[in-house]
Scaffold this motif. Structure first.
Motif, short mmCIF file in Angstrom:
data_model
loop_
_atom_site.label_atom_id
_atom_site.label_comp_id
_atom_site.label_asym_id
_atom_site.label_seq_id
_atom_site.Cartn_x
_atom_site.Cartn_y
_atom_site.Cartn_z
N ASP B 342 51.45 38.99 47.57
CA ASP B 342 52.56 38.55 46.72
C ASP B 342 52.95 39.51 45.63
OD1 ASP B 342 50.36 38.24 45.18
OD2 ASP B 342 50.76 36.17 44.59
N ALA B 343 52.28 40.64 45.54
CA ALA B 343 52.64 41.61 44.50
C ALA B 343 52.30 43.02 44.96
CB ALA B 343 51.91 41.30 43.20
N LEU B 344 53.15 43.93 44.51
CA LEU B 344 52.99 45.35 44.87
C LEU B 344 53.05 46.16 43.58
CD1 LEU B 344 53.16 47.75 46.96
CD2 LEU B 344 55.65 47.51 46.79
N LEU B 345 52.11 47.09 43.45
CA LEU B 345 52.13 47.99 42.30
C LEU B 345 52.28 49.42 42.81
CD1 LEU B 345 51.55 48.68 39.22
CD2 LEU B 345 49.16 48.92 39.93
N VAL B 346 53.19 50.16 42.19
CA VAL B 346 53.31 51.59 42.47
C VAL B 346 53.28 52.30 41.13
CG1 VAL B 346 54.67 53.43 43.50
CG2 VAL B 346 54.69 51.15 44.55
N THR B 347 52.26 53.14 40.96
CA THR B 347 52.19 53.92 39.74
C THR B 347 51.47 55.23 40.06
OG1 THR B 347 51.56 53.90 37.39
CG2 THR B 347 50.08 52.74 38.91
N THR B 348 51.03 55.94 39.04
CA THR B 348 50.30 57.19 39.26
C THR B 348 48.96 57.11 38.55
OG1 THR B 348 51.17 58.23 37.28
CG2 THR B 348 52.48 58.46 39.29
N ARG B 349 48.06 58.00 38.92
CA ARG B 349 46.76 58.05 38.26
C ARG B 349 46.93 58.13 36.74
NH1 ARG B 349 42.08 61.04 41.31
NH2 ARG B 349 43.02 61.43 43.33
N GLU B 350 47.86 59.00 36.36
CA GLU B 350 48.09 59.26 34.94
C GLU B 350 48.47 58.00 34.18
OE1 GLU B 350 50.79 62.65 32.67
OE2 GLU B 350 51.26 61.97 34.69
N ASN B 351 49.16 57.10 34.87
CA ASN B 351 49.65 55.89 34.22
C ASN B 351 48.73 54.69 34.44
OD1 ASN B 351 52.48 56.37 33.04
ND2 ASN B 351 52.53 57.44 35.00
N ALA B 352 47.55 54.95 35.02
CA ALA B 352 46.68 53.85 35.44
C ALA B 352 46.32 52.92 34.28
CB ALA B 352 45.41 54.41 36.08
N GLN B 353 46.15 53.49 33.09
CA GLN B 353 45.77 52.66 31.94
C GLN B 353 46.89 51.70 31.51
OE1 GLN B 353 42.96 52.57 29.54
NE2 GLN B 353 41.82 53.30 31.30
N ARG B 354 48.11 52.01 31.95
CA ARG B 354 49.25 51.18 31.50
C ARG B 354 49.43 49.93 32.35
NH1 ARG B 354 54.09 55.19 31.38
NH2 ARG B 354 55.23 53.36 30.69
N VAL B 355 48.59 49.78 33.36
CA VAL B 355 48.76 48.61 34.24
C VAL B 355 48.61 47.31 33.47
CG1 VAL B 355 47.77 47.40 36.23
CG2 VAL B 355 48.10 49.88 36.31
N LYS B 356 47.72 47.31 32.49
CA LYS B 356 47.52 46.10 31.69
C LYS B 356 48.84 45.63 31.06
CE LYS B 356 44.00 44.36 28.51
NZ LYS B 356 44.92 43.60 27.65
N SER B 357 49.67 46.58 30.68
CA SER B 357 50.93 46.21 30.04
C SER B 357 51.84 45.44 30.99
CB SER B 357 51.65 47.45 29.50
OG SER B 357 52.10 48.23 30.58
N VAL B 358 51.71 45.73 32.27
CA VAL B 358 52.49 44.97 33.27
C VAL B 358 52.04 43.52 33.27
CG1 VAL B 358 52.93 44.64 35.73
CG2 VAL B 358 52.85 46.94 34.77
N VAL B 359 50.74 43.34 33.23
CA VAL B 359 50.20 41.99 33.23
C VAL B 359 50.74 41.23 32.02
CG1 VAL B 359 48.06 40.66 33.02
CG2 VAL B 359 48.16 42.66 34.54
N ASP B 360 50.76 41.88 30.89
CA ASP B 360 51.31 41.24 29.69
C ASP B 360 52.78 40.91 29.88
OD1 ASP B 360 48.82 41.58 28.59
OD2 ASP B 360 49.33 43.45 27.55
N ALA B 361 53.51 41.86 30.45
CA ALA B 361 54.95 41.64 30.66
C ALA B 361 55.19 40.49 31.64
CB ALA B 361 55.60 42.93 31.16
N LEU B 362 54.37 40.41 32.68
CA LEU B 362 54.54 39.33 33.65
C LEU B 362 54.28 37.97 33.01
CD1 LEU B 362 52.88 40.99 36.77
CD2 LEU B 362 55.26 40.26 36.60
N LYS B 363 53.28 37.94 32.14
CA LYS B 363 53.00 36.69 31.41
C LYS B 363 54.22 36.28 30.60
CE LYS B 363 48.07 37.09 30.62
NZ LYS B 363 47.15 37.86 29.78
N LEU B 364 54.76 37.24 29.87
CA LEU B 364 55.90 36.95 28.99
C LEU B 364 57.14 36.54 29.77
CD1 LEU B 364 55.58 39.79 26.32
CD2 LEU B 364 55.18 37.34 26.01
N SER B 365 57.30 37.13 30.96
CA SER B 365 58.54 36.90 31.69
C SER B 365 58.43 35.72 32.65
CB SER B 365 58.94 38.17 32.45
OG SER B 365 57.99 38.45 33.45
N GLY B 366 57.36 34.94 32.52
CA GLY B 366 57.26 33.72 33.32
C GLY B 366 56.93 33.97 34.78
#
Lengths: 371, 371
Positions: B342-366
C-alpha cells in the motif's frame, strides 16, 4: 464540385504498443488507450474528437489490431463497422495506412485521406484543423502532403523535415516543397536546424489523395500496393474478406510509410509540407510525458493517475500511477516512477529512451507476463 | 558461588517502530519483526538466538507493547509468560529496561541484566557473546557497563563513547572507564574520533547488576525508580498487576536510558565500556540497510524481499520489496526503493535520514492508514 475538405476522410492507425512507456503501455493496453494528459480522455478518443469536426465523425476510419477491437469500440461508441479496419497481425504503417487508402479509394475514388497517429498529443485543435484543411488543399493539387511542426526548441527526440520553396498553390498558400527527411539529430545539429528556420518536426501526419498515395506506394513497394488493392477489392464483401486477409495480409512487407512513401516522394519533389503552429508531441517516452504534464518547468513534479496519492519532498520528474498506493519521493530529481499493479519502473528523464531495452530484457528473461 | 554469567539475564526491549524504515516498518509491523538481512529470520528472533547461549533461552525477558504480544510469541514460541513484560503504552527505554530490572531484581536479588535492542544486526555472535561475558564480569564488579563497537569507518549515523583508562578489573581485562557519551558527529569530527583510537560506537547495550542500575536510575529519576519498584512489587501477582499498571505506568516519565543512567554514571566515573570487535549496525535507515545487504560495495544494488523480481540496469542502492511486482531500475544511482502493497518510497541513500519526515507528514495529512 466538392471542396477538398468535403472529400476528406481521416484515418487513425491505432497500432504500436509504445514500449518506451512500459509498464504503463502494454501489449493489451497500448499507449493510445491511455489518458496521458490527465484530461480524462484516452489519446485515441482525443484524436477522434480532434478530427471529427473536419469532415464529420462518420468520416473517420480506425485501423487497429483485432485484439483491440472491443477497447476501441468502447472508446468510440457508435463508430460504424465500415470505419473499423482490423489487422490480423501488425504489418507496420505502410500496410495499415495503405489498406485504408485502398478501401476508401474504392468506395470514393476522389477521396482525400489524412492519416494521424492515435497516440500523439496536440493542444490547439483549432490551429490543427486549419492546418489540415490547408494540407487537404495541397493534397487536392496532387501532392502527398505532410504537416511539419514549427520547432520551439532543439529537440533531439524527433525527426526533422527540411523544407524548401513555397509551392505556389493558391488554396494552400503555406505549402512548401519538402527537400528531405532527416533522422533524430544530436543536440548541436538540432540547434543548427532551429536557427536555420528551414526545419520542421516530422509529426508523421500524411494527407494525400488516396489514389496518389497508392501510386506513390506502388513505385517503391509494388507488391505491397498490389496486395492492398487485392484486399480492398473484396473488403466490403463479408464472405470474401476473411479468406483474402488470411492469404494476403501475413505476406505483406513490413515497412514504415516514411520509407515507402514520404522519403521517395520527397526525393522526387512530390512531397509538400504545411508548417503547423500548434503544440504537438508524440509522447515518445516518459521524459516527454513529464514535459507535457509539468507545464514545461523542469523543477516540477508531474503526477498522472486518477487515484494518485503522492507525497513529494524536493523531487522533480514524473510519477505515473495506476494504483492507490501512497507514493513518497524524497530528494529525487528528474525521476520517473511508473507504478502499476504488477510492475514498477524507476528511472530518470535522462534514461527515458532506455526503457525499451527493459521490455526486451523482460521478453528474454521469461517475464513476459508483465509486458 | 555462581559466576557472573550464571546470574545473567538478557533483556530485549522490543519497542520502537523504526520510522526511518517506513514504509517497511509500521506501527503494526515494527522494525524488529522484519528480516532485514535476507537471513530468513526476524531481527527479534536473531537477537534471541544470539542471546540464548549466554545463560539459556529461559533467561531472556522481552519487554514489548501489548499490541505486539502475539507477533512476539509467534517469533519466540515457547517463551514463558514470566519472560514477557507487556507495556500498556510506550514510555521510552528507562521505563522498559528499568521495569525489567526491578522485576528481575525482586525475583533474583543478585541478578545481572544485559539489555540489547531487538532490532540491531550483529554478525559475529561468538565475539559478541565473549564481549558480553566480559561486560557481565565488569558489571559484577559494580559498574554499569556498556559495549562500545570498535569503529571501522568515520560513521556519522551513530553516537560515540569516549573511553579512558583501563579499570583494572581482573575478570574483565578490557574494561575501560567511560569519559563521556557524544552525539552523532559531523564527518570531520568522526574522522578525528577514528584517528584518536579513543572513541567507540555507542551500540546502546547496557550490562549491570539490576540493583546497581536501579540505584543509578534513582539518582537522576527518583520518581521513575520508585514507580518501577512499586510495579515490580506486585508484578508477579496476577490480581494486583493490572490495576498497578493502569495507575502507575501512564504517569512514568519518558526518558531514554542514555540520559537517565548512562550519562550520569559516566560523569560520576561509574560507567565501564568493553570494546566490541564484531560487526554491528543499528540499521537506522535505508542507507544502513543498503550497506548491510550489499557487502559494503557502493556500486552494488542490494535486493531484499522473498519474492523479489528485480531487473536493474546501471543502478545501485537498495530495493526492498514485499510484493511480487516486477521492479525495473534504469540508471538510478544510490537509489532506495521500498515497495509494499500500500505504499511506495523512492529516495536516495543521501536522503535516507529524511524518511522520518515523511512519516510525520503522512500523520499530519490524514494518511495514517499507511503508517
Amino acid at each position: 464540385m466538392t471542396t477538398s475538405l468535403e472529400r476528406f476522410y481521416s484515418v487513425i492507425p491505432a497500432g504500436g504498443i509504445g514500449s518506451r512507456l512500459w509498464p504503463l503501455s502494454r501489449a493489451d493496453a497500448p499507449k493510445f488507450l491511455h489518458d496521458l494528459t490527465g484530461s480524462g480522455t484516452t489519446l485515441l478518443r482525443a484524436t477522434y474528437d480532434r478530427l471529427a469536426p473536419l469532415a464529420g465523425a462518420d468520416r473517420i476510419m480506425v485501423v487497429t489490431g483485432r485484439a483491440h477491437r472491443s477497447a476501441v469500440e468502447a472508446q468510440l461508441p457508435g463508430i460504424a463497422d465500415h470505419n473499423i479496419v482490423l489487422e490480423s497481425e501488425p504489418r507496420e504503417s505502410s500496410a495499415a495506412i495503405g489498406l485504408a487508402a485502398a478501401i476508401l479509394s474504392r468506395r470514393e475514388p476522389d477521396v482525400i485521406i489524412g492519416s494521424f497517429a492515435a497516440d500523439h498529443v496536440i493542444r490547439s485543435s483549432r490551429q490543427f484543423r486549419s492546418t489540415v484543411a490547408e494540407a487537404a488543399a495541397a493534397a487536392d493539387a496532387g501532392y502527398v502532403t505532410t504537416i511539419g511542426i514549427q520547432p520551439t526548441e532543439p529537440a533531439i527526440g524527433f525527426g526533422y523535415i527540411n523544407s524548401g520553396e513555397n509551392l505556389g498553390i493558391e488554396s494552400s498558400p503555406n505549402a512548401l516543397r519538402v527537400r528531405s527527411f532527416v533522422e533524430k539529430p544530436d543536440l548541436s545539429t538540432a540547434r543548427r536546424y532551429l536557427r536555420s528556420g528551414e526545419y520542421l518536426w516530422n509529426a508523421g501526419m500524411f494527407i494525400s489523395r488516396a489514389d496518389v498515395l497508392l501510386e506513390e506506394l506502388g513505385r517503391s513497394e509494388p507488391g505491397l500496393r498490389d496486395g492492398l488493392l487485392e484486399l480492398a477489392a473484396v473488403w466490403d464483401d463479408p464472405a470474401l474478406r476473411g479468406p483474402a486477409v488470411d492469404r494476403i495480409w501475413p505476406e505483406l512487407p513490413k515497412v514504415a510509410i516514411d520509407y515507402s512513401v514520404a522519403e521517395p516522394a520527397a526525393k522526387a519533389g512530390r512531397l509538400a509540407v504545411i508548417p503547423g503552429h500548434f503544440d504537438w508531441d508524440d509522447v515518445g517516452d516518459f521524459a516527454s510525458l513529464a514535459k507535457i504534464n509539468s507545464g514545461g518547468r523542469p523543477s516540477d513534479l508531474a503526477i498522472l493517475g486518477e487515484n494518485a496519492r503522492v507525497l513529494a519532498d524536493s523531487s522533480s520528474g514524473i510519477v505515473v500511477t495506476q494504483t492507490e498506493r501512497v507514493i513518497s519521493l524524497i530528494g529525487v530529481k528528474d525521476i520517473v516512477v511508473v507504478d502499476t499493479p504488477d510492475a514498477l519502473l524507476v528511472t530518470t528523464r535522462e534514461n527515458a529512451q532506455r526503457v525499451k531495452s527493459v521490455v526486451d530484457a523482460l521478453k528474454l528473461s521469461g517475464r513476459g507476463d508483465v509486458l
